[in-house]
Design a protein around this motif. Sequence first.
Motif, PDB file in Angstrom:
ATOM      1  N   ARG A   1      -4.079  -3.549   6.223  1.00 26.75           N
ATOM      2  CA  ARG A   1      -3.928  -2.979   7.484  1.00 26.75           C
ATOM      3  C   ARG A   1      -4.648  -1.486   7.946  1.00 26.75           C
ATOM      4  O   ARG A   1      -5.260  -1.073   8.662  1.00 26.75           O
TER       5      ARG A   1
ATOM      6  N   SER B   1       4.113  -8.058  -1.538  1.00 26.13           N
ATOM      7  CA  SER B   1       3.314  -8.882  -0.471  1.00 26.13           C
ATOM      8  C   SER B   1       3.435  -8.188   0.859  1.00 26.13           C
ATOM      9  O   SER B   1       2.302  -8.087   1.429  1.00 26.13           O
TER      10      SER B   1
ATOM     11  N   ASP C   1       8.520  -9.920  10.895  1.00 28.17           N
ATOM     12  CA  ASP C   1       8.438  -9.438   9.660  1.00 28.17           C
ATOM     13  C   ASP C   1       9.579  -9.077   8.933  1.00 28.17           C
ATOM     14  O   ASP C   1      10.252  -8.453   9.243  1.00 28.17           O
TER      15      ASP C   1
ATOM     16  N   ASP D   1      -0.107  -6.174   2.566  1.00 25.06           N
ATOM     17  CA  ASP D   1      -0.520  -6.302   3.922  1.00 25.06           C
ATOM     18  C   ASP D   1      -0.525  -4.829   4.592  1.00 25.06           C
ATOM     19  O   ASP D   1      -1.557  -4.623   5.350  1.00 25.06           O
TER      20      ASP D   1
END
Length: 366
Positions: free
Chosen positions: A123, A115, A137, A119
Amino acid sequence: MDDYTWEKNIRRRRIRRRRQALMFIIVLIIVSAAGLFWHHYTEQRSPEYALEQAVDAVNKKDADMFRRYVNLDLVTSRAYDDLTADLFAYDATLTATSKSAYEKFYITIKPQLTSGTQDTILRRVSSGEWSLPDGTDILKGRQLGIDYERFLARSQMRNTSFVSIGKISRDGTTATAEINIKDDWTQTPFTLEVAMEQANDGHWQVTYLKNYRAYLDAITPLHNEDIAKYIDATKNIVAAYNQKLDACKLRFGSLTKSGTGNLSAEQKAGLKALIEQEVIPDLQARQKELDAVEVPAGARYLADQREQATNLTLESWNHFLKGLETDDPDEFSQAETLNKQELAVDLRVDDIIRHTAVSRSIPNLP
């Protein structure tokens, strides 16, 4: 037939011919438009179009478009399995029990890593730059029990460039596309075999990389070989300055001893002299000597990490010096934060060296 009737018939024929010509043009336009629409419709439902759109999405920094044509859930899941198998596949120092424990660990943290990697990729698409997780995070630092920066480096994503789309073989609702890529550091070309599937609405998506493990097996040994050369070329520099800096560390420990928790003026003066006259000059001199060594292409990452560690250390010492001068706790706090970051980079450097040492490609690395 009189002249009036004759002219009337001629006008009727002319009108009829014009209507027929107009009708032909209208039919031709409709057929052409339908053909263009069908061509565009079928083109949008082709693997070629999906790949072109995925590349275009990166160029346009459109993460939503990229996600439409690349099934990141499946791609990262399959790639994760290939990568984590490669992480310790060649480590002869691991026992069967240790390997089994590592496998279970990586299975446990797979959801968070895949996951987070999705991301990270999105990005990169949106900004055009690679960036690490930040803030709260869970992948920031080593909160999850691994160094995510190192994990990304070993995936080879950040040093791999797209070159071109090659041959595409379609079989019903599945297809295999050849994607020509290259390793930026060693300029080594490679052809990825990309599996694709057609979604329910007709558009195509990349679903996984069939030979990603083969790419890792091809590129990683090249990097390891260059890293080994670089380690050998710099080992005397590192050893000499480690000896000097270890001696400074011992003196620093002696100078900071205090029964009250506060440093005397004499201690502060001694620390300031040690840092300004020895520690910082030694760090700068070591980096200057390292910079003078030619870095093999595949060892660029290790050289960059060493330089980053040096910069963090210098910045940390500068904040510590300001703290000594001003007694500002924020300066000491900032120095401590930077020191922790530098220690994390040092651990990463040690991991790179250890991994290279046990690599199957270089079993006798000193």
